[in-house]
Motif scaffolding. Sequence first.
Motif, PDB file in Angstrom:
ATOM      1  N   LEU A 121     -13.333   5.878 -22.516  1.00 21.88           N
ATOM      2  CA  LEU A 121     -14.020   5.513 -23.367  1.00 21.88           C
ATOM      3  C   LEU A 121     -14.412   3.914 -22.068  1.00 21.88           C
ATOM      4  N   LYS A 122     -14.023   3.840 -21.894  1.00 23.74           N
ATOM      5  CA  LYS A 122     -15.640   2.918 -20.141  1.00 23.74           C
ATOM      6  C   LYS A 122     -16.144   2.603 -20.407  1.00 23.74           C
ATOM      7  N   GLU A 123     -17.301   4.283 -19.969  1.00 24.75           N
ATOM      8  CA  GLU A 123     -18.649   5.060 -20.412  1.00 24.75           C
ATOM      9  C   GLU A 123     -18.558   4.306 -21.306  1.00 24.75           C
ATOM     10  N   LEU A 124     -18.162   4.521 -22.251  1.00 23.56           N
ATOM     11  CA  LEU A 124     -18.902   4.782 -23.838  1.00 23.56           C
ATOM     12  C   LEU A 124     -19.116   3.573 -24.263  1.00 23.56           C
ATOM     13  N   ALA A 125     -18.157   2.063 -23.234  1.00 23.49           N
ATOM     14  CA  ALA A 125     -18.758   0.837 -23.846  1.00 23.49           C
ATOM     15  C   ALA A 125     -19.583   0.605 -22.905  1.00 23.49           C
ATOM     16  N   ALA A 126     -19.822   1.033 -21.828  1.00 24.16           N
ATOM     17  CA  ALA A 126     -21.087   0.751 -21.210  1.00 24.16           C
ATOM     18  C   ALA A 126     -22.399   1.121 -21.875  1.00 24.16           C
ATOM     19  N   MET A 127     -22.418   1.897 -22.169  1.00 27.88           N
ATOM     20  CA  MET A 127     -23.685   2.659 -23.240  1.00 27.88           C
ATOM     21  C   MET A 127     -23.469   1.640 -24.498  1.00 27.88           C
ATOM     22  N   TYR A 128     -22.637   1.533 -25.079  1.00 28.62           N
ATOM     23  CA  TYR A 128     -23.484   0.386 -25.973  1.00 28.62           C
ATOM     24  C   TYR A 128     -24.242  -0.607 -25.089  1.00 28.62           C
ATOM     25  N   ALA A 129     -22.968  -1.390 -24.286  1.00 28.92           N
ATOM     26  CA  ALA A 129     -23.591  -2.395 -23.631  1.00 28.92           C
ATOM     27  C   ALA A 129     -24.634  -2.977 -23.464  1.00 28.92           C
ATOM     28  N   GLY A 130     -25.199  -1.591 -22.694  1.00 28.32           N
ATOM     29  CA  GLY A 130     -26.319  -1.103 -22.469  1.00 28.32           C
ATOM     30  C   GLY A 130     -26.532  -1.192 -20.411  1.00 28.32           C
ATOM     31  N   SER A 131     -25.513  -1.479 -20.822  1.00 31.01           N
ATOM     32  CA  SER A 131     -24.640  -1.825 -18.674  1.00 31.01           C
ATOM     33  C   SER A 131     -25.534   0.242 -18.464  1.00 31.01           C
ATOM     34  N   SER A 132     -25.088   0.977 -19.119  1.00 35.29           N
ATOM     35  CA  SER A 132     -25.478   2.637 -18.840  1.00 35.29           C
ATOM     36  C   SER A 132     -26.500   3.019 -19.471  1.00 35.29           C
ATOM     37  N   ALA A 133     -27.371   3.174 -18.978  1.00 37.98           N
ATOM     38  CA  ALA A 133     -28.665   3.558 -18.881  1.00 37.98           C
ATOM     39  C   ALA A 133     -29.016   5.312 -19.672  1.00 37.98           C
ATOM     40  N   LYS A 134     -28.600   5.653 -18.863  1.00 35.34           N
ATOM     41  CA  LYS A 134     -28.776   7.593 -18.872  1.00 35.34           C
ATOM     42  C   LYS A 134     -27.301   7.698 -18.807  1.00 35.34           C
ATOM     43  N   TRP A 135     -27.622   9.799 -19.102  1.00 37.05           N
ATOM     44  CA  TRP A 135     -26.573  10.521 -18.743  1.00 37.05           C
ATOM     45  C   TRP A 135     -26.393  11.310 -18.114  1.00 37.05           C
ATOM     46  N   PRO A 136     -25.144  11.133 -17.513  1.00 36.44           N
ATOM     47  CA  PRO A 136     -24.749  12.498 -16.202  1.00 36.44           C
ATOM     48  C   PRO A 136     -26.376  13.050 -15.420  1.00 36.44           C
ATOM     49  N   GLY A 137     -27.176  13.524 -17.383  1.00 40.43           N
ATOM     50  CA  GLY A 137     -27.845  14.850 -16.684  1.00 40.43           C
ATOM     51  C   GLY A 137     -29.319  14.253 -16.719  1.00 40.43           C
ATOM     52  N   GLY A 138     -29.389  12.845 -16.853  1.00 38.38           N
ATOM     53  CA  GLY A 138     -30.959  12.123 -16.854  1.00 38.38           C
ATOM     54  C   GLY A 138     -31.583  11.472 -18.469  1.00 38.38           C
TER      55      GLY A 138
END
Length: 276
Positions: A121-138
Amino acid sequence: MASFVKAALAVTAVLATFVSPPTSSAAETLRINGTGAGLVVVKPLAEAFQKENRGIVIEMEKSLGSSAAIKAVSRNALDLAISGRTLKPAESAEGLVQQEWGKTPMAVLANRGVRSKGVTLKELAAMYAGSSAKWPGGELVRVVLRPNEDTDTKLTRSMSPEMDRGVGAAQGRKDMLLGITDNEAFESLKKTEGAVAVMALSLALAEPNSVNVLKLDGVLPSVANAASGKYRFVKDMHLVMRKDAPAAVAKFVKFLNSKKGRSIAAKYGLVVPGTK
């Protein structure tokens, strides 16, 4: 004599139109619409129902969404609405009633090209917030949003305080993908590389292998896990009709709640009370 025979045959043909068995056009029509996540479950149920009730024809057009379908029921343009939200007081005042039908997991869905099998859930929130721009696969993360006032958006926000903030941040960005309806959002998810969205599991089950269904915090969004409470993020589905709805509506609702109806619904991601 020939003219008499011709005349007799003509009279017989006219009389036949009055005594012939009724055609399919004489069948009772049941008009249904609503949220796309609900209609994909109703479709196989409608097919099964019509096989057992030849005198009733069910019509379902392209999804109108919950609110528009509810309004259509109040105006007698539809007989039954499948809604992802409860009735508002003003809608109830128009002579509408509702029944809780079931619940479907609100799943984290990703484009087929995404190689991840799950997120926290923490990773998903970061994706929505824009602080996590890429998936682990790139792959570049592309979030598919729904309108801010939509039920799905409210449900996504309610998943955690971090998700609430993440969705808020995403809604404020201009580069986000936006699906006005369930179907639009799902189509965007399917065709956009790296796309992710929180959507009803029923949409994914209606089109097997079209998207990736991800585990959330290690838990798979499934009917069994939703029924047991192991997967806690769900969307309620309601049946909305007029108080003076035709008899065919009551007959179809009874079928939806039958053992056969519950079994079919479960295959398409909906947990109906009584399903084991």
